[in-house]
Design a protein around this motif. Structure first.
Motif, PDB file in Angstrom:
ATOM      1  N   HIS A   1       3.783  -4.344   3.219  1.00 36.83           N
ATOM      2  CA  HIS A   1       4.664  -3.206   2.924  1.00 36.83           C
ATOM      3  C   HIS A   1       3.823  -1.945   2.820  1.00 36.83           C
ATOM      4  CE1 HIS A   1       8.145  -1.442   0.273  1.00 36.83           C
ATOM      5  NE2 HIS A   1       7.995  -0.803   1.410  1.00 36.83           N
ATOM      6  N   LEU A   2       4.104  -0.991   3.699  1.00 37.47           N
ATOM      7  CA  LEU A   2       3.453   0.306   3.699  1.00 37.47           C
ATOM      8  C   LEU A   2       4.453   1.350   3.220  1.00 37.47           C
ATOM      9  CD1 LEU A   2       1.095   2.243   4.463  1.00 37.47           C
ATOM     10  CD2 LEU A   2       2.170   2.412   6.736  1.00 37.47           C
ATOM     11  N   ILE A   3       4.073   2.089   2.178  1.00 34.81           N
ATOM     12  CA  ILE A   3       4.889   3.199   1.687  1.00 34.81           C
ATOM     13  C   ILE A   3       4.075   4.470   1.876  1.00 34.81           C
ATOM     14  CG2 ILE A   3       6.201   4.135  -0.251  1.00 34.81           C
ATOM     15  CD1 ILE A   3       6.066   1.332  -1.527  1.00 34.81           C
ATOM     16  N   LEU A   4       4.611   5.435   2.579  1.00 33.80           N
ATOM     17  CA  LEU A   4       3.936   6.718   2.743  1.00 33.80           C
ATOM     18  C   LEU A   4       4.440   7.662   1.667  1.00 33.80           C
ATOM     19  CD1 LEU A   4       1.986   6.487   5.040  1.00 33.80           C
ATOM     20  CD2 LEU A   4       4.119   5.424   5.781  1.00 33.80           C
ATOM     21  N   GLY A   5       3.518   8.392   1.042  1.00 28.72           N
ATOM     22  CA  GLY A   5       3.915   9.243  -0.072  1.00 28.72           C
ATOM     23  C   GLY A   5       3.120  10.528  -0.173  1.00 28.72           C
ATOM     24  N   HIS A   6       3.411  11.276  -1.229  1.00 31.64           N
ATOM     25  CA  HIS A   6       2.780  12.565  -1.526  1.00 31.64           C
ATOM     26  C   HIS A   6       2.928  13.533  -0.362  1.00 31.64           C
ATOM     27  CE1 HIS A   6       0.332  15.464  -3.582  1.00 31.64           C
ATOM     28  NE2 HIS A   6      -0.052  14.609  -4.521  1.00 31.64           N
ATOM     29  N   LEU A   7       4.115  13.566   0.256  1.00 34.27           N
ATOM     30  CA  LEU A   7       4.377  14.483   1.357  1.00 34.27           C
ATOM     31  C   LEU A   7       4.438  15.917   0.844  1.00 34.27           C
ATOM     32  CD1 LEU A   7       5.327  11.695   2.517  1.00 34.27           C
ATOM     33  CD2 LEU A   7       7.086  12.975   3.767  1.00 34.27           C
ATOM     34  N   SER A   8       3.824  16.829   1.577  1.00 39.70           N
ATOM     35  CA  SER A   8       3.900  18.249   1.253  1.00 39.70           C
ATOM     36  C   SER A   8       5.314  18.760   1.499  1.00 39.70           C
ATOM     37  CB  SER A   8       2.918  19.033   2.118  1.00 39.70           C
ATOM     38  OG  SER A   8       3.168  20.423   2.038  1.00 39.70           O
ATOM     39  N   GLY A   9       5.788  19.616   0.595  1.00 36.25           N
ATOM     40  CA  GLY A   9       7.109  20.198   0.783  1.00 36.25           C
ATOM     41  C   GLY A   9       7.127  21.284   1.844  1.00 36.25           C
TER      42      GLY A   9
ATOM     43  N   LEU B   1       0.831  -1.199   0.000  1.00 35.11           N
ATOM     44  CA  LEU B   1       0.000   0.000   0.000  1.00 35.11           C
ATOM     45  C   LEU B   1       0.861   1.242   0.000  1.00 35.11           C
ATOM     46  CD1 LEU B   1      -2.731   1.524   0.403  1.00 35.11           C
ATOM     47  CD2 LEU B   1      -2.407   1.191   2.882  1.00 35.11           C
ATOM     48  N   LEU B   2       0.742   2.052  -1.055  1.00 36.60           N
ATOM     49  CA  LEU B   2       1.320   3.388  -1.033  1.00 36.60           C
ATOM     50  C   LEU B   2       0.192   4.348  -0.669  1.00 36.60           C
ATOM     51  CD1 LEU B   2       3.958   4.935  -3.310  1.00 36.60           C
ATOM     52  CD2 LEU B   2       1.976   6.289  -2.602  1.00 36.60           C
ATOM     53  N   LEU B   3       0.309   4.939   0.506  1.00 37.97           N
ATOM     54  CA  LEU B   3      -0.765   5.747   1.078  1.00 37.97           C
ATOM     55  C   LEU B   3      -0.301   7.183   1.263  1.00 37.97           C
ATOM     56  CD1 LEU B   3      -3.619   5.830   2.419  1.00 37.97           C
ATOM     57  CD2 LEU B   3      -2.467   5.293   4.585  1.00 37.97           C
ATOM     58  N   GLU B   4      -1.168   8.103   0.888  1.00 41.91           N
ATOM     59  CA  GLU B   4      -0.864   9.522   1.086  1.00 41.91           C
ATOM     60  C   GLU B   4      -0.760   9.859   2.572  1.00 41.91           C
ATOM     61  OE1 GLU B   4      -2.619  13.198  -0.959  1.00 41.91           O
ATOM     62  OE2 GLU B   4      -4.055  12.712   0.626  1.00 41.91           O
ATOM     63  N   SER B   5       0.293  10.596   2.917  1.00 45.93           N
ATOM     64  CA  SER B   5       0.431  11.190   4.240  1.00 45.93           C
ATOM     65  C   SER B   5       0.929  12.608   3.993  1.00 45.93           C
ATOM     66  CB  SER B   5       1.427  10.383   5.099  1.00 45.93           C
ATOM     67  OG  SER B   5       1.387  10.782   6.445  1.00 45.93           O
ATOM     68  N   ASN B   6       0.020  13.472   3.575  1.00 38.21           N
ATOM     69  CA  ASN B   6       0.398  14.725   2.932  1.00 38.21           C
ATOM     70  C   ASN B   6       0.903  15.796   3.878  1.00 38.21           C
ATOM     71  OD1 ASN B   6      -0.920  17.629   1.813  1.00 38.21           O
ATOM     72  ND2 ASN B   6       0.280  16.448   0.319  1.00 38.21           N
ATOM     73  N   TYR B   7       0.206  16.000   4.999  1.00 40.03           N
ATOM     74  CA  TYR B   7       0.587  17.154   5.810  1.00 40.03           C
ATOM     75  C   TYR B   7       0.481  16.868   7.308  1.00 40.03           C
ATOM     76  CZ  TYR B   7      -4.472  18.020   6.409  1.00 40.03           C
ATOM     77  OH  TYR B   7      -5.807  17.888   6.720  1.00 40.03           O
ATOM     78  N   ASP B   8       1.294  17.590   8.053  1.00 33.03           N
ATOM     79  CA  ASP B   8       1.212  17.606   9.506  1.00 33.03           C
ATOM     80  C   ASP B   8       0.249  18.724   9.892  1.00 33.03           C
ATOM     81  OD1 ASP B   8       2.568  17.016  12.310  1.00 33.03           O
ATOM     82  OD2 ASP B   8       2.508  19.207  12.057  1.00 33.03           O
TER      83      ASP B   8
END
Length: 278
Positions: free
Chosen positions: A208-216, A158-165
């Motif tokens: 397998h967990l992949i976190l992605g689409h992190l905000s810059g 799973l590639l899951l969005e974790s975009n912002y804090d």
């Protein structure tokens, strides 16, 4: 199956999935030169791509699409709304219009469209299966709807969005309008919401967990790592970034004894949802 994030972030997204000789990209949101360079770093030949699937028309998902698909004559699968919203004029013979809940066969892989909430014309995410393993690319999620829950429950990778804090977004320099757009239920998932969705819906088959689409601007790799690592003792955890490609992962690295051996045709289905107008 092999898979990698060639780019993942609010400035560009591109994901690679292959099974044997069959390979696809999900989104081409960085320019073609960078796609080719990052493929070269992983030993991937661009002409080996059989199809490109587009999640929606935002620039960070289609920036390199026109040049890349024309250069290698690769078919593009995209919803009517996304294609219209993209304002691209691709060669007619390369464009395949699909519904947001499409089911497309590419060699041994079945690609399932997953309708979702996002501030785009007709967006969808994708699950790719070879009949045993399900690889899910789930980014740009405005909220955790039943479709998203169902995918998490049936994903092996799973590639899951974790975009912002949430704190960084609240205290950051974004305008009030943009902050509200991001957290409106039509924008993106925070670290907290992504973690809650994972904990409430994951099953033993997720390896397998992949976190992605992190905000810059509103997130960091360290914050994502700190949020998720304590809950991932029994699975592989990776974080995909905008700066470089991940390594080329191979499901052969996962013990077959750990994978639930149930064919996706028997366990994966898509509910039909009527989404409100954006």
């Amino acid at each position: 199956m092999k898979y990698a994030a060639l780019a993942s972030g609010s400035n560009g997204n591109c994901y690679y999935i292959a099974d044997g000789q069959d390979a696809i990209l999900v989104d081409v949101g960085v320019n073609a030169k960078h796609v080719e360079l990052r493929m070269h770093n992983l030993g991937i030949v661009p002409s080996s791509i059989s199809a490109i699937f587009i999640t929606h028309e935002h620039t960070d998902h289609i920036r390199g699409l026109s040049v890349f698909c024309k250069r290698y004559q690769i078919p593009v699968y995209i919803t009517a709304g996304s294609y219209k919203g993209s304002r691209l004029h691709l060669p007619e013979e390369l464009v395949h219009i699909i519904p947001s809940d499409a089911k497309v066969q590419i060699g041994n892989m079945t690609v399932y469209g997953i309708p979702k909430y996002h501030d785009a014309k007709e967006p969808c995410s994708f699950v790719v299966s070879n009949g045993v393993l399900n690889i899910a690319i789930m980014t740009d999620l405005g909220r955790i709807c039943d479709n998203v829950k169902h995918v998490i429950q049936h994903a092996d990778i799973l590639l899951l969005e974790s975009n912002y804090d949430e704190e960084m977004l609240e205290t950051g320099r974004y305008s009030f309008y943009l902050k509200n757009r991001i957290r409106s239920g039509w924008g993106h998932l925070s670290n907290r919401i992504a973690l809650e969705a994972l904990l409430e819906n994951r099953t033993a088959r997720l390896k397998h967990l992949i976190l992605g689409h992190l905000s810059g601007q509103n997130n960091t790799v360290d914050r994502v790592q700190e949020t998720f690592a304590p809950h991932c003792e029994r699975m592989k955890l990776s974080i995909a970034t905008r700066y470089e490609e991940t390594r080329l992962f191979d499901t052969a690295e996962l013990s077959t004894e750990e994978i639930v051996q149930i064919r996706v045709q028997q366990t994966f289905y898509q509910a039909t949802f009527v989404f409100p107008e954006n």
